[in-house]
Design a protein around this motif. Structure first.
Motif, PDB file in Angstrom:
ATOM      1  N   ASP A  88       3.029   0.778   8.556  1.00  0.00           N
ATOM      2  CA  ASP A  88       2.650  -0.490   7.943  1.00  0.00           C
ATOM      3  C   ASP A  88       3.927  -1.140   7.419  1.00  0.00           C
ATOM      4  O   ASP A  88       4.548  -0.626   6.483  1.00  0.00           O
ATOM      5  N   PRO A  89       4.369  -2.265   7.993  1.00  0.00           N
ATOM      6  CA  PRO A  89       5.632  -2.874   7.550  1.00  0.00           C
ATOM      7  C   PRO A  89       5.595  -3.328   6.093  1.00  0.00           C
ATOM      8  O   PRO A  89       6.646  -3.558   5.500  1.00  0.00           O
ATOM      9  N   ARG A  90       4.397  -3.433   5.520  1.00  0.00           N
ATOM     10  CA  ARG A  90       4.285  -3.814   4.105  1.00  0.00           C
ATOM     11  C   ARG A  90       4.022  -2.591   3.224  1.00  0.00           C
ATOM     12  O   ARG A  90       3.755  -2.724   2.033  1.00  0.00           O
ATOM     13  N   GLY A  91       4.077  -1.406   3.818  1.00  0.00           N
ATOM     14  CA  GLY A  91       3.757  -0.187   3.087  1.00  0.00           C
ATOM     15  C   GLY A  91       4.938   0.382   2.318  1.00  0.00           C
ATOM     16  O   GLY A  91       6.104   0.164   2.653  1.00  0.00           O
ATOM     17  N   TYR A 119      -2.785   7.843  -5.977  1.00  0.00           N
ATOM     18  CA  TYR A 119      -2.812   6.405  -5.687  1.00  0.00           C
ATOM     19  C   TYR A 119      -2.594   6.109  -4.208  1.00  0.00           C
ATOM     20  O   TYR A 119      -2.435   4.941  -3.828  1.00  0.00           O
ATOM     21  N   ALA A 120      -2.587   7.133  -3.354  1.00  0.00           N
ATOM     22  CA  ALA A 120      -2.387   6.926  -1.926  1.00  0.00           C
ATOM     23  C   ALA A 120      -3.475   6.002  -1.378  1.00  0.00           C
ATOM     24  O   ALA A 120      -4.658   6.140  -1.691  1.00  0.00           O
ATOM     25  N   ARG A 129       0.839  -1.195   0.000  1.00  0.00           N
ATOM     26  CA  ARG A 129       0.000   0.000   0.000  1.00  0.00           C
ATOM     27  C   ARG A 129       0.875   1.247   0.000  1.00  0.00           C
ATOM     28  O   ARG A 129       1.899   1.308   0.678  1.00  0.00           O
ATOM     29  N   LEU A 130       0.446   2.260  -0.776  1.00  0.00           N
ATOM     30  CA  LEU A 130       1.204   3.501  -0.891  1.00  0.00           C
ATOM     31  C   LEU A 130       0.728   4.511   0.148  1.00  0.00           C
ATOM     32  O   LEU A 130      -0.472   4.765   0.284  1.00  0.00           O
ATOM     33  N   TYR A 131       1.678   5.091   0.891  1.00  0.00           N
ATOM     34  CA  TYR A 131       1.392   6.129   1.883  1.00  0.00           C
ATOM     35  C   TYR A 131       2.178   7.382   1.507  1.00  0.00           C
ATOM     36  O   TYR A 131       3.395   7.315   1.277  1.00  0.00           O
ATOM     37  N   GLU A 143      -2.777  -0.355  -3.478  1.00  0.00           N
ATOM     38  CA  GLU A 143      -1.614  -1.223  -3.622  1.00  0.00           C
ATOM     39  C   GLU A 143      -0.854  -0.842  -4.883  1.00  0.00           C
ATOM     40  O   GLU A 143      -1.431  -0.675  -5.963  1.00  0.00           O
ATOM     41  N   VAL A 144       0.467  -0.700  -4.738  1.00  0.00           N
ATOM     42  CA  VAL A 144       1.317  -0.339  -5.865  1.00  0.00           C
ATOM     43  C   VAL A 144       2.511  -1.279  -5.902  1.00  0.00           C
ATOM     44  O   VAL A 144       2.817  -1.973  -4.936  1.00  0.00           O
ATOM     45  N   PHE A 145       3.184  -1.241  -7.032  1.00  0.00           N
ATOM     46  CA  PHE A 145       4.415  -1.988  -7.253  1.00  0.00           C
ATOM     47  C   PHE A 145       5.552  -0.973  -7.373  1.00  0.00           C
ATOM     48  O   PHE A 145       5.393   0.085  -7.985  1.00  0.00           O
ATOM     49  N   PHE A 146       6.706  -1.264  -6.780  1.00  0.00           N
ATOM     50  CA  PHE A 146       7.822  -0.316  -6.752  1.00  0.00           C
ATOM     51  C   PHE A 146       9.123  -1.089  -6.917  1.00  0.00           C
ATOM     52  O   PHE A 146       9.387  -2.032  -6.173  1.00  0.00           O
ATOM     53  N   SER A 147       9.909  -0.725  -7.927  1.00  0.00           N
ATOM     54  CA  SER A 147      11.205  -1.375  -8.104  1.00  0.00           C
ATOM     55  C   SER A 147      12.267  -0.333  -8.433  1.00  0.00           C
ATOM     56  O   SER A 147      11.989   0.677  -9.082  1.00  0.00           O
ATOM     57  N   VAL A 148      13.472  -0.595  -7.962  1.00  0.00           N
ATOM     58  CA  VAL A 148      14.645   0.207  -8.295  1.00  0.00           C
ATOM     59  C   VAL A 148      15.664  -0.742  -8.895  1.00  0.00           C
ATOM     60  O   VAL A 148      16.099  -1.696  -8.241  1.00  0.00           O
ATOM     61  N   GLY A 149      16.021  -0.535 -10.157  1.00  0.00           N
ATOM     62  CA  GLY A 149      16.877  -1.469 -10.867  1.00  0.00           C
ATOM     63  C   GLY A 149      18.353  -1.182 -10.713  1.00  0.00           C
ATOM     64  O   GLY A 149      18.765  -0.077 -10.365  1.00  0.00           O
TER      65      GLY A 149
END
Length: 959
Positions: free
Chosen positions: A471-474, A528-529, A457-459, A532-538
């Protein structure tokens, strides 16, 4: 004050030179040696001044010493710039009614005193050198006989226009964000449709038209220009008047591009001339006129720059080549230095970037990314310069929150940011690096910090003080790096902070994606706050934020693998623990062989360092695990069981509660509740009498009589500073306790810290046997470091082999707490020759210093503003130490057998380096070095980044 007709003022009085205060009758002070007439302040205004809010400033009533305000680090000068902004942008602010209070401030007297104060202030070359970004806007804010600069009033009128008619908000945003000559036509159209609207709206649009016409006309204010040239001629600054003639010729008959080049050259020459001025009142007068020239030239340049950029974005404007865009960036960089936004060191670093007509795509991308530092460094300079008054004003005046944005938009950095955005987009496309935020290339700059991938989840957090329960999954969007951030799944910050702060090291060791973003991205993220979102840093530097169900194949596979494979975990070897050992040791009596047996890795590693460098590592006392175990082998909760038994039962209760029907979240919450009770008990428990007696004796023997020394009480658990987990900053360090009683309180607090919610939630997924987590404690003598920092024996920015990353900030402990630090890259012994590379300057607002009296501790005071902390003598001293460490210190290895780089904390006293800590620099093996965590092209294929691009071709402008 906003509502009162007289604002902060009470009444008009004559203030005579003999001290008499008389009613406002004509010539009241004529027989008393003369005097000045102005308003007095209300009691409320006096109360606010006592609290640090000096509102409604009357320069005639302000003695020079209060104007300069050297005692408070020139706080009043910074406040004058902020007050000027509030008056201009909040409809007069506290002077809303007082603008019509005749006699409150006599403009002739204000200009006379303003000029007098400014000349005296600018007579000091040291002040001029140390305050480039304060001097320029201060001269614009303090009345001294010069008119305001074009453009400032425009933004105020555009804001007022949108306030009167919200339908014109888009036009207001355009004028603030991407101004250009086309704004005049848009305002004319709005005025034509506003004939039936209020008289206020008609007047606002009419004045806005006039201002835009003046700003974007090809005409120069000849009278003002000639006046400035005449004054500079009289002061023997013919070098600048020659540059003024060239700039005037370009404005009168040259192209817009020629105007940009000549005005940038003028601003650069003005800054160099300003820097060369001497001391005394004549030099002060010269400096004042040069700053007047800079302010006016900067306003003209902004108009020309915005016009050129606007023309490049229209079909009829023609397409400039990459080389032309880069030349434009160079011009604006000259101007940014000229206007005070960059230091000499930053300017030289930016202008030293390599050139060439053909470049590998990745080299082109890195060059553009580095040039973009001009904007980031300017923003950081603004925050440092005005951070202290802004911190105070933002708490009580919402309008102050727009100050930073207003200053940036009213500067050359706006055009520079816009053109860097265009080039960054082109460079990323050319190099195959794809930043994506909800399927679109993001506006503004994006910088990868830690590689990783997460879904949650996005905060969006506007103020770090409002974080609340995490939220540890945030995935969290934060305004700045937060020192005590709890366990989260992903981090996006509006500033970079320090790459070697504790929170960055934790994120790195656990594979938590982390990126720095521009505030321009906030509107898209806010939309989108809560979702649920997806976030990656390549690994390639690409940053992707997308909807939670919109994963690319590669990223989805990595997420699946991470969710199905448990973390490697930290299995504590309980059989190796020697909990019977309760002696106190000095650092000279322990070593690496004791790590995980009687003490933690921190003290063991530091002891080894001290054996190499006894004059670089202060003496310390180590309290082993067994002392803590002995203290909790008591019935401290009156349950008939020891606290240790209660602690073990707390950890084991989670599985049992889940079997009884509690959800995972409920069981976790109940565990944290029990841990809080245990933590409070440890903080309050009495020390065992025998231990306290031995402790007091050891402190006296090794450090001296009570009150004559200070120590840092540092946590050192058996799950910190390991080859597979850093644990940086998870547990408490109590700084600089002087009295023995204070040290004892610090020991209890540090013993309790591993059982805090934050500490437990960060390590819970790794530690498989939490009941065997034991804290030892290191009591390390305090070092009064003038600057402190961290060195990593790896390049965290450019990833060049053999290079090191060094960060430093003023005072004690700023880098590890995430303060904006000076960061440089230097070649190590194996990298060969090479010049150090500036990544960022030290731009913290505050520094921590040791308190040497009373109970000790740390005091937070404004920084001294040192432009360079990592001087050549300090770098050379560090290099010698690290080369010896590399040659003699036992290396740490990861699970694959590869040696790990070092993370070394240090401090400087003068130019001598003191060492505080050494540990492996850890990365999550599931993401660091993994080819899976990389951004892929829009087609789903990995890009070819080996191609060469031509700077003679136009950039790709796909949006």
């Amino acid at each position: 004050m906003k509502q009162r007709d007289k604002g902060p003022y009470l009444r008009i009085r004559w203030y005579c030179r003999d001290g008499a205060v008389l009613p406002p009758t004509p010539y009241a002070c004529s027989k008393r040696g003369g005097g000045e007439q102005h308003a007095s302040y209300t009691d409320d205004a006096d109360r606010l001044q006592a609290l640090g809010f000096d509102v409604g400033t009357i320069l005639v009533a302000l003695p020079y010493e209060q104007f300069e305000d050297a005692r408070r680090g020139h706080y009043r000068l910074r406040e004058l710039v902020l007050e000027d902004y509030l008056v201009d942008n909040d409809d007069g602010w506290v002077l809303r009614g007082a603008r019509y209070y005749r006699g409150a401030r006599q403009i002739e007297s204000e200009e006379r005193y303003g000029r007098r104060h400014l000349v005296r202030l600018l007579s000091d070359p040291a002040w001029r050198r140390d305050n480039p970004l304060l001097a320029t806007p201060l001269v614009a804010a303090v009345p001294h006989g010069q008119p305001g600069v074009p453009g400032d009033r425009i933004r105020e009128l555009a804001t007022q226009m949108a306030r009167l008619n919200p339908e014109l908000m888009d036009l207001r945003i355009k004028i603030h964000s991407s101004p250009g000559p086309d704004d005049l036509d848009a305002v004319r159209a709005a005025a034509n449709s506003a004939q039936r609207r209020s008289s206020m709206m008609r007047r606002t649009l009419a004045e806005l038209q006039d201002q835009l016409q003046t700003l974007y006309s090809a005409d120069l204010d000849e009278h003002r220009w000639a006046s400035l040239a005449s004054e500079l001629d009289e002061l023997d600054r013919t070098d600048l008047t020659a540059e003024m003639r060239a700039a005037a010729a370009a404005i009168r008959g040259g192209t817009v591009r020629q105007q940009v080049a000549e005005l940038s050259r003028l601003l650069l020459a003005a800054r160099r001339g300003y820097n060369q001025l001497g001391s005394g009142s004549r030099a002060g007068a010269q400096a004042l006129h040069v700053l007047d020239l800079i302010n006016y030239g900067d306003a003209l340049l902004r108009s020309s720059s915005n016009s050129w950029l606007a023309s490049r974005r229209t079909p009829s404007g023609g397409r400039a080549s990459r080389a032309e865009y880069l030349a434009f960036v160079e011009n604006l960089t000259d101007a940014a230095y000229g206007s005070g936004w960059l230091t000499e060191r930053e300017y030289v670093a930016l202008r030293a970037q390599p050139s060439g007509r053909d470049l590998p795509a990745e080299d082109y991308r890195k060059r553009v990314e580095y040039l973009g530092n001009a904007v980031l460094w300017g923003q950081a300079a603004l925050r440092q310069t005005y951070g202290e008054p802004l911190l105070r004003y933002r708490q009580v005046e919402p309008a102050a929150r727009g100050f930073e944005d207003g200053m940036l938009r009213g500067s050359v950095l706006l055009a520079l940011s816009n053109v860097i955005d265009d080039l960054s987009r082109d460079a990323s496309l050319a190099a195959g690096v794809r930043h994506s935020v909800f399927d679109a290339p993001p506006p503004g700059r994006v910088m990868a910090l830690n590689t990783g991938v997460a879904r949650g989840r996005l905060y969006v957090v506007d103020d770090e003080r409002d974080l609340g329960r995490l939220d540890p999954r945030g995935i969290y969007v934060l305004p700045k790096t937060v020192l005590d951030l709890g366990r989260v799944a992903g981090i996006l910050t509006l500033d970079e902070g320090s790459r070697l702060s504790h929170i960055q090291l934790l994120a790195r060791s656990l594979g938590i994606p982390n990126a720095a973003i521009s505030a321009q991205l906030l509107p898209q993220l806010r939309a989108y706050a809560g979702r649920e979102v997806f976030f990656s840093v390549g690994q390639d530097g690409g940053v992707v934020v997308g909807r939670g169900d919109d994963l690319r194949t590669v990223d989805a596979e990595l997420l699946r693998q991470r969710s199905q494979q448990p973390a490697a975990g930290i299995a504590i070897d309980a059989d190796r623990l020697d909990l019977d050992e309760q002696r106190l040791f000095t650092l000279d009596e322990v070593g690496p062989e004791d790590s995980g047996r009687i003490i933690g890795p921190k003290a063991a590693n530091l002891a080894k360092l001290r054996s190499f460098f006894p004059d670089r590592v202060e003496q310390g006392l180590v309290i082993p695990f067994g002392v803590f175990r002995a203290h909790i082998e008591r019935d401290l909760l009156n349950t008939g069981r020891s606290l240790f038994t209660e602690l073990r039962a707390t950890y084991l209760a989670v599985e049992g509660e889940q079997r009884r029907g509690y959800s995972e979240e409920e069981a976790h919450a109940r565990l944290l509740q029990r841990l809080r009770v245990i933590q409070r008990t440890i903080r309050a428990m009495p020390l065992l009498p025998d231990f306290e007696r031995r402790l007091r004796a050891a402190l006296h023997e090794h450090f001296g009589p009570d009150g004559t020394y200070g120590v840092f009480v540092r946590s050192d658990t058996n799950v910190e500073d390991l080859p597979n987990f850093t644990g940086a900053g998870l547990n408490l360090t109590v700084m600089n306790r002087i009295s023995v009683d204070g040290i004892i309180d610090g020991i209890r607090d540090v013993w309790a810290s591993p059982f805090s919610e934050r500490s437990y939630t960060w390590r819970q997924q790794l530690v498989t046997t939490p009941e065997h987590v034991y804290p030892s404690i290191l009591l390390l003598r305090s070092v009064p470091a003038e600057a402190s920092g961290v060195l990593a024996t790896t390049d965290l920015v450019e990833k060049r082999a053999g290079w090191w990353t060094i960060t430093a900030s003023e005072g004690v402990g700023g880098v590890v707490e995430g303060e904006p630090a000076e960061t440089i890259l230097v070649p190590g012994a194996t990298a060969g020759a090479g010049e150090s590379v500036l990544v960022s300057s030290a731009r913290a607002v505050w520094r921590k210093i040791l308190v040497t009296s009373g109970a000790g501790g740390i005091d937070r005071v404004p920084v001294q503003g040192n432009a360079r902390l990592l001087t050549e003598p300090r770098i050379d001293d560090l290099r010698r130490l690290v080369d010896e460490i590399d040659a003699r210190y036992p290396k740490a290895f990861d699970e694959s057998g590869s040696s790990l780089p070092w993370d070394i904390e240090f401090g400087f006293v003068d130019d001598k380096t003191y060492l505080f800590q050494i540990r492996p620099l850890v990365g999550d093996p599931a993401t660091v070095g993994s080819s899976a965590v990389t951004t892929v092209s829009w087609s789903g294929e990995h890009p070819d980044r080996s191609g060469v691009i031509s700077l003679d071709e136009p950039p790709q402008m796909r949006r």
